[in-house]
Design an enzyme around this catalytic site. Structure first.
Site, PDB file in Angstrom:
ATOM      1  N   SER A  60       0.852  -1.280  -0.081  1.00  7.82           N
ATOM      2  CA  SER A  60       0.011  -0.137   0.094  1.00  7.82           C
ATOM      3  C   SER A  60       0.817   1.155   0.039  1.00  7.82           C
ATOM      4  O   SER A  60       2.002   1.233   0.643  1.00  7.82           O
ATOM      5  CB  SER A  60      -1.082   0.007   1.189  1.00  7.82           C
ATOM      6  OG  SER A  60      -1.618   1.366   1.240  1.00  7.82           O
ATOM      7  N   TYR A  73      -2.817   0.057  10.240  1.00 10.87           N
ATOM      8  CA  TYR A  73      -2.638  -0.156   8.602  1.00 10.87           C
ATOM      9  C   TYR A  73      -1.316   0.167   8.004  1.00 10.87           C
ATOM     10  O   TYR A  73      -0.804  -0.636   7.416  1.00 10.87           O
ATOM     11  CB  TYR A  73      -3.750   0.593   8.134  1.00 10.87           C
ATOM     12  CG  TYR A  73      -3.975   0.318   6.519  1.00 10.87           C
ATOM     13  CD1 TYR A  73      -4.617  -1.046   6.171  1.00 10.87           C
ATOM     14  CD2 TYR A  73      -3.300   0.994   5.673  1.00 10.87           C
ATOM     15  CE1 TYR A  73      -4.689  -1.282   4.839  1.00 10.87           C
ATOM     16  CE2 TYR A  73      -3.482   0.624   4.380  1.00 10.87           C
ATOM     17  CZ  TYR A  73      -3.992  -0.399   3.843  1.00 10.87           C
ATOM     18  OH  TYR A  73      -4.224  -0.541   2.574  1.00 10.87           O
TER      19      TYR A  73
END
Length: 161
Positions: A60, A73
């Site tokens: 990501s 995250y």
């Protein structure tokens, strides 16, 4: 032949770190980090027996850029980024290449339920002016899985428009 396996999860509530319930943090890490590790663990065994191939992890942009409400995250995606680099170094002599794709904002289920105005705001954050489509990430994944990228390993490639 190759397989693409990706699983995703994000915190539903924008917890500050001191407020983050450990059960939710552990669930996020189990899906993202442990999931990526287990896929590599079992894929590597098959690849060692068959002479090598390529693994493409799903990272990501969060592995490169901090987002205050996404500490768990971003740190999990950072772990995948480093795991990709480290495991690639271990298996390069076995003809196994390991890379990851690191998407920015993409039109996936995570955007479901957003209002048109919110979609416009997200699009404005992207230099190219629009949110990526899954096919855009598929092309990069296919490239990294193919022999056309045979001199690339241990890399985390941003795809963020």
């Amino acid at each position: 032949m190759f397989y693409v396996i990706a699983a995703g999860i994000n915190n539903k509530v924008p917890y500050r770190s001191h407020e983050y319930p450990m059960e939710e943090r552990d669930a996020l890490y189990n899906v993202l980090v442990r999931g990526a590790f287990l896929v590599m663990k079992y894929s590597l065994q098959l690849m060692l027996e068959s002479g090598g191939r390529a693994i493409v992890n799903t990272g990501s942009i969060g592995a490169f850029r901090a987002t205050p409400v996404s500490t768990a995250y971003c740190s999990a995606k950072g772990a995948i980024r480093m795991m990709t680099t480290n495991v690639a170094a271990w298996y390069v002599k076995d003809n196994i290449r390991i890379n990851s794709v690191c998407p920015g904002i993409f039109d996936t289920a995570i955007l479901n339920g957003l209002l048109q105005e919110q979609i416009k705001e997200l699009s404005a954050q992207v230099a190219m002016g629009y949110i990526g489509k899954p096919i855009d990430m598929a092309y990069l994944t296919l490239f990294l899985a193919s022999d056309e990228s045979k001199y690339i390993t241990g890399q985390s490639r941003l795809i963020d428009g």
